[in-house]
Design a protein around this motif. Sequence first.
Motif: not given
Lengths: 160, 387
Positions: A28-30, A37-40, A50-55, A57-62
Amino acid sequence: MERLLRRQQDTLVAMGTGVIAFGTWSVARSIVYFVTGVREIQTTFPARLTDSVAIAVLYALLVALLTFDLGLRFYVGLSARAEGKGKRGGKLYLVITVLLIASYLYTIPQDILVFSRGRETFLDTIASLFIDLTSLITLVWLLIAAIRSRRLTDAEEVRA
Amino acid sequence: MNTDFHYYATYCAAQLAGYSHEESVTIGYCAELTDNCTKTFLRKIKAPLQAATSQLKMEMMDARTDFIGLQDITRTWASFHFLPYNLYAKKPHCSRAYLNKYRLICGPNSPLLAETVNLANNKSLQAVGMCMHVVADTWAHRYFVGTTSLVINNSNDSFVELMPNGKERPITFVHTPGKPDDVENALYTATLFQTNENSVMNLGHGRAGYVPDYSFIRYRYMPAWADYEEVVKDNPSDFYHAFCQMVYVMRFFRGEHASFELDRYDTDLVAPWRDEIMAIITERQNEDDACLDWKALGEKLSGEEIPDFSLETHQREYIDAAPGEKNDTFLGKYILATLAQKSMVTNRIYRSGNPLAGRSVSYEENGLKGLRDYWELVFHAMREDAP
């Protein structure tokens, strides 16, 4: 000896519940951290994302990583609870417990280091450290209780 | 214990001790009244509220659980239903707060029981009845505490009934107040688990429901205070001991024993009736059926009909009596006995350094201070001593 075994089994049930609870809190903390903290995050990586696809994928991995972490803790917690209620468990959950302990032994000093360099706020770090230390103690206590419980059970079987 | 033992079995014990039918009814009535003399009842008859020996469920729901409220609760329950076994018990590695509660754990044949018996000696039949309730409950309610305490009174899932055929059966506790216990399927009502140490749900044997009060049951469980030790409770044996001890105590009151000694039982006198008594005690039945069995035995012993217990029976006499004559009424004598008992137990708990039952005032040293209701004991003693 039965009294000692009951004590260790009770500890296993309590610590197993604690591992599940703290695991849930960690996830939950994560989630809160990554949502707020998206901008950070975007400025943290060397190339600005800036690429939404990359974002995505990043969030999917997280999410996958967090799910895996939560799954591990649930497995450890539920196995400890089952062993505490009398069902003999395997060794796998104890191995995972040791790995989780090792991960905390690495991350806690890192958190202290980051705080000392002034890169995190005081309250955030103290709260995080407190929870992480408690999680570490819970895992250690669980491991000790599991080992003692198995030794006592084996001794009882030999006596019988 | 329930009505079957407190009223009817006490009647039977009084008969065997040599009391007449009317005296036995009075003794049994007052033993049962100790489970019913609540502040609501006393308020109705305009009697001193400190004479309360029990609490209704509604009263407990409204009871204060701050320090003062808890002292009031402890005074009531520890004095009549959970007489402490050892006020000076030692337990290593625990806090003072825990030790205070640990020292209130109930058990039979305690020094306080001797003081209770001696206090009721040469007093009214109402005092005898009240004393019999205390004696009986020290057996049924052993291992529990007459105050609110999760860490003492709680139990866990390891409640197991030891069946007569040698097998074990888990006991399941449910929270369905108002619904009778299903003794055949081992489903018993108990209070809800509350993490608050001082919740009234953790008072006495609430966490074990009425299981300790069933005469037929033998069970094994792990009390919270026992540090993971399991305790076996053999109710048939305990209830029989309680019965024989009541006979012994009442024969002491009648002068047939020179002195009262702990751990003494009139088993020889009871022996001719042992099989019938054990048949009732071990019969797997609910309270109403047990009442009928004990009543039948009592009527067989006396040849007289035992009236049903009714809280209304003696109220009018007390209400109509003039203020200076209330102590001579049936309920007036009972109220004096309960005030004396509560005062004595509170004093002993206080003198042991335990604040859980509140302060105890010495009238000789400090004059008339403290709760006014207890002054009646002094006034009554002065009237008795008056030429």
